[in-house]
Design an enzyme around this catalytic site. Structure first.
Site, PDB file in Angstrom:
ATOM      1  N   THR A   1       4.694  33.568  47.644  1.00 13.10           N
ATOM      2  CA  THR A   1       5.679  32.843  48.122  1.00 13.10           C
ATOM      3  C   THR A   1       6.139  31.621  46.962  1.00 13.10           C
ATOM      4  O   THR A   1       5.299  30.945  46.552  1.00 13.10           O
ATOM      5  CB  THR A   1       5.302  31.887  49.337  1.00 13.10           C
ATOM      6  OG1 THR A   1       4.905  32.841  50.202  1.00 13.10           O
ATOM      7  CG2 THR A   1       6.400  31.027  49.913  1.00 13.10           C
TER       8      THR A   1
ATOM      9  N   LEU B   1       0.314  35.957  43.936  1.00 17.51           N
ATOM     10  CA  LEU B   1      -0.237  34.745  43.154  1.00 17.51           C
ATOM     11  C   LEU B   1       0.161  33.377  43.747  1.00 17.51           C
ATOM     12  O   LEU B   1       0.792  33.295  44.726  1.00 17.51           O
ATOM     13  CB  LEU B   1       0.346  34.779  41.659  1.00 17.51           C
ATOM     14  CG  LEU B   1      -0.024  36.045  40.874  1.00 17.51           C
ATOM     15  CD1 LEU B   1       0.715  35.790  39.580  1.00 17.51           C
ATOM     16  CD2 LEU B   1      -1.496  35.819  40.604  1.00 17.51           C
ATOM     17  N   PRO B   2      -0.573  32.252  43.471  1.00 13.26           N
ATOM     18  CA  PRO B   2      -0.435  30.963  44.346  1.00 13.26           C
ATOM     19  C   PRO B   2       0.956  30.409  44.109  1.00 13.26           C
ATOM     20  O   PRO B   2       1.624  30.109  45.455  1.00 13.26           O
ATOM     21  CB  PRO B   2      -1.265  29.972  43.726  1.00 13.26           C
ATOM     22  CG  PRO B   2      -2.404  30.801  42.992  1.00 13.26           C
ATOM     23  CD  PRO B   2      -1.710  32.067  42.580  1.00 13.26           C
TER      24      PRO B   2
ATOM     25  N   LYS C   1       2.868  23.237  49.426  1.00 14.59           N
ATOM     26  CA  LYS C   1       3.824  23.956  48.519  1.00 14.59           C
ATOM     27  C   LYS C   1       4.994  24.475  48.918  1.00 14.59           C
ATOM     28  O   LYS C   1       6.115  24.174  48.990  1.00 14.59           O
ATOM     29  CB  LYS C   1       3.201  25.106  47.879  1.00 14.59           C
ATOM     30  CG  LYS C   1       3.807  25.763  46.774  1.00 14.59           C
ATOM     31  CD  LYS C   1       3.295  26.992  46.408  1.00 14.59           C
ATOM     32  CE  LYS C   1       3.198  28.105  47.471  1.00 14.59           C
ATOM     33  NZ  LYS C   1       3.099  29.494  47.364  1.00 14.59           N
TER      34      LYS C   1
ATOM     35  N   LYS D   1      11.540  33.406  53.993  1.00 15.08           N
ATOM     36  CA  LYS D   1       9.959  33.160  54.002  1.00 15.08           C
ATOM     37  C   LYS D   1       9.916  31.556  54.079  1.00 15.08           C
ATOM     38  O   LYS D   1       9.133  31.065  54.967  1.00 15.08           O
ATOM     39  CB  LYS D   1       9.219  33.519  52.805  1.00 15.08           C
ATOM     40  CG  LYS D   1       7.898  32.997  52.704  1.00 15.08           C
ATOM     41  CD  LYS D   1       7.050  33.508  53.506  1.00 15.08           C
ATOM     42  CE  LYS D   1       5.560  32.881  53.296  1.00 15.08           C
ATOM     43  NZ  LYS D   1       4.822  33.329  54.349  1.00 15.08           N
TER      44      LYS D   1
HETATM   45  P1  NAD Z   1      -5.263  32.611  46.973  1.00 16.04           P
HETATM   46  O1  NAD Z   1      -5.517  31.037  46.043  1.00 16.04           O
HETATM   47  O2  NAD Z   1      -6.597  32.801  47.581  1.00 16.04           O
HETATM   48  O3  NAD Z   1      -5.329  33.658  45.870  1.00 16.04           O
HETATM   49  C1  NAD Z   1      -4.569  33.557  44.404  1.00 16.04           C
HETATM   50  C2  NAD Z   1      -5.448  34.481  43.544  1.00 16.04           C
HETATM   51  O4  NAD Z   1      -4.855  34.365  42.505  1.00 16.04           O
HETATM   52  C3  NAD Z   1      -6.418  33.746  43.099  1.00 16.04           C
HETATM   53  O5  NAD Z   1      -7.596  34.555  43.330  1.00 16.04           O
HETATM   54  C4  NAD Z   1      -6.460  33.523  41.691  1.00 16.04           C
HETATM   55  O6  NAD Z   1      -7.461  33.432  41.004  1.00 16.04           O
HETATM   56  C5  NAD Z   1      -5.437  34.435  41.319  1.00 16.04           C
HETATM   57  N1  NAD Z   1      -4.701  34.054  40.115  1.00 16.04           N
HETATM   58  C6  NAD Z   1      -3.847  33.031  39.519  1.00 16.04           C
HETATM   59  N2  NAD Z   1      -3.399  33.046  38.445  1.00 16.04           N
HETATM   60  C7  NAD Z   1      -3.643  34.501  38.275  1.00 16.04           C
HETATM   61  C8  NAD Z   1      -3.232  35.103  36.837  1.00 16.04           C
HETATM   62  N3  NAD Z   1      -2.606  34.701  35.841  1.00 16.04           N
HETATM   63  N4  NAD Z   1      -3.714  36.303  36.882  1.00 16.04           N
HETATM   64  C9  NAD Z   1      -4.519  36.884  37.775  1.00 16.04           C
HETATM   65  N5  NAD Z   1      -4.747  36.280  38.902  1.00 16.04           N
HETATM   66  C10 NAD Z   1      -4.335  34.936  39.042  1.00 16.04           C
HETATM   67  O7  NAD Z   1      -3.939  32.771  47.748  1.00 16.04           O
HETATM   68  P2  NAD Z   1      -3.706  33.563  48.779  1.00 16.04           P
HETATM   69  O8  NAD Z   1      -3.969  32.836  50.024  1.00 16.04           O
HETATM   70  O9  NAD Z   1      -4.136  34.935  48.628  1.00 16.04           O
HETATM   71  O10 NAD Z   1      -2.004  33.209  48.636  1.00 16.04           O
HETATM   72  C11 NAD Z   1      -1.254  34.079  47.612  1.00 16.04           C
HETATM   73  C12 NAD Z   1       0.355  33.978  47.875  1.00 16.04           C
HETATM   74  O11 NAD Z   1       0.574  34.326  49.250  1.00 16.04           O
HETATM   75  C13 NAD Z   1       0.718  32.338  48.177  1.00 16.04           C
HETATM   76  O12 NAD Z   1       1.885  32.328  47.134  1.00 16.04           O
HETATM   77  C14 NAD Z   1       0.625  32.083  49.470  1.00 16.04           C
HETATM   78  O13 NAD Z   1       1.669  30.960  49.501  1.00 16.04           O
HETATM   79  C15 NAD Z   1       1.240  33.287  50.157  1.00 16.04           C
HETATM   80  N6  NAD Z   1       0.798  33.615  51.404  1.00 16.04           N
HETATM   81  C16 NAD Z   1      -0.340  33.311  51.897  1.00 16.04           C
HETATM   82  C17 NAD Z   1      -0.935  33.468  53.193  1.00 16.04           C
HETATM   83  C18 NAD Z   1      -2.113  33.246  53.670  1.00 16.04           C
HETATM   84  O14 NAD Z   1      -2.274  33.145  54.943  1.00 16.04           O
HETATM   85  N7  NAD Z   1      -3.352  32.827  52.735  1.00 16.04           N
HETATM   86  C19 NAD Z   1      -0.060  34.015  53.984  1.00 16.04           C
HETATM   87  C20 NAD Z   1       1.303  34.346  53.481  1.00 16.04           C
HETATM   88  C21 NAD Z   1       1.744  34.160  52.281  1.00 16.04           C
END
Ligand code: NAD
Length: 297
Positions: free
Chosen positions: A97, A66-67, A247, A172
């Site tokens: 994260t 999740l975000p 963030k 991280k």
């Molecule tokens: P994203 O915004 O693409 O995906 C997050 C998903 O969570 C969304 O689809 C949203 O609809 C869903 N969501 C939010 N609340 C919810 C709930 N209560 N129930 C169900 N679904 C829910 O984000 P992402 O890029 O996939 O990143 C996710 C996490 O991973 C973050 O914490 C980010 O910091 C970390 N991260 C991302 C990357 C990257 O390259 N994108 C790399 C490493 C770590």
């Protein structure tokens, strides 16, 4: 028969991670609030439930991606949250994260219910999520990590145990703060070269085999059309969002304040990515920070 894995959060990272679990033979029931995200997951063979409750009912393992902290705390700790629904010996793997303190708070409640929990944020980006080559950075009891290992191995290549609950999140944040600074200065360096008439591709190729070498020169080059597979070459879409990096830098600053550590470059980087957001690029890949350095004629 082993119990299924509930996967919550099918965004840029969670979608391909859930698909890789299915490919490795795990039974997965997933959920996301976003219908487009659910649809993409279905197209990759993932069974999608209509609610968190349906996805997690009878699950042996819950994985969340999740975000931010508030989403994770709400998923697990709200009155009808996941920790209230799970059986005592279940396993929770949070790959988001989030603030180390949030991870510790959820882990503490899980512990009182006899539920295993690890924080397992990842590194490797969307390409690593798709290729199942992520690095998992884990905090929590070793025995919980061992229970999680088969699922982690289906989604990644490297697993590091950093310490107790929350330690994965601290590590991280250290990694991402370094990445943010390196991306910022790489963008600045290429912009300086281009302002002097250099070809950004040749400059990047030179840096990639010299001492300025990094992930930002070799894999996620911030200049468009230097690397075909980099977000910069597709309008900075489908990468690691500027706002997610912002963030993480906010969390690093909070962590530094809490421990009296000094992070002057990390604080500067937080401001750079805030400026990038304020210029309308919050949703784009964080390498779009290069736009701050373009010369306006
Ligand atoms: P994203 O915004 O693409 O995906 C997050 C998903 O969570 C969304 O689809 C949203 O609809 C869903 N969501 C939010 N609340 C919810 C709930 N209560 N129930 C169900 N679904 C829910 O984000 P992402 O890029 O996939 O990143 C996710 C996490 O991973 C973050 O914490 C980010 O910091 C970390 N991260 C991302 C990357 C990257 O390259 N994108 C790399 C490493 C770590």
């Amino acid at each position: 028969m082993s119990k299924h894995i509930a996967f919550i959060g099918l965004g840029n990272m969670g979608g391909p991670m859930a698909a890789n679990l299915v490919k490795a033979g795990h039974q997965v029931k997933a959920f996301d609030l976003s219908q487009p995200a659910c649809q993409v997951a279905r197209e990759h063979g993932v069974e999608v439930a209509v609610s968190v409750a349906e996805a997690t009912e009878g699950a042996g393992t819950v994985i969340s991606m999740l975000p931010a902290s508030k989403h994770v705390e709400s998923l697990y700790l709200s009155e009808d949250g996941v920790l209230a629904l799970l059986a005592a010996d279940a396993l929770v793997i949070d790959c988001s994260t989030i603030a180390p303190a949030s991870a510790q708070k959820v882990a503490q409640v899980a512990r009182t219910k006899g539920i295993h929990m690890i924080d397992a944020p990842v590194s490797g980006g969307t390409a690593g999520a798709a290729a199942a080559t992520l690095t998992f950075i884990v905090g929590g009891p070793v025995e919980s990590l061992e229970l999680a290992r088969p699922a982690l191995q289906a989604m990644g290549k490297n697993i590091f145990h950093m310490g107790d609950a929350g330690a994965g999140q601290v590590a991280k944040l250290c990694n991402n703060m370094a990445l943010a600074v390196i991306m910022g200065v790489t963008a600045e360096a290429i912009s300086l070269g281009v302002a002097h008439g250099l070809d950004p591709k040749v400059l990047s190729q030179m840096m990639a085999v010299s001492t300025g070498r990094s992930w930002a020169t070799e894999i996620c080059n911030p200049w468009p059309d230097v690397l075909e597979s980099a977000p910069a070459s597709r309008g900075y879409s489908c990468g690691f969002g500027n706002d997610l990096m912002l963030k993480d830098l906010g969390l690093a600053v909070e962590a530094a304040i809490g421990s009296h550590a000094t992070i002057p470059l990390g604080e500067l980087a937080r401001n750079l990515y805030a400026m990038n957001r304020n210029q309308g690029r919050g949703g784009l890949d964080f390498s779009s920070v290069v736009k701050l350095f373009l010369k306006q004629d």
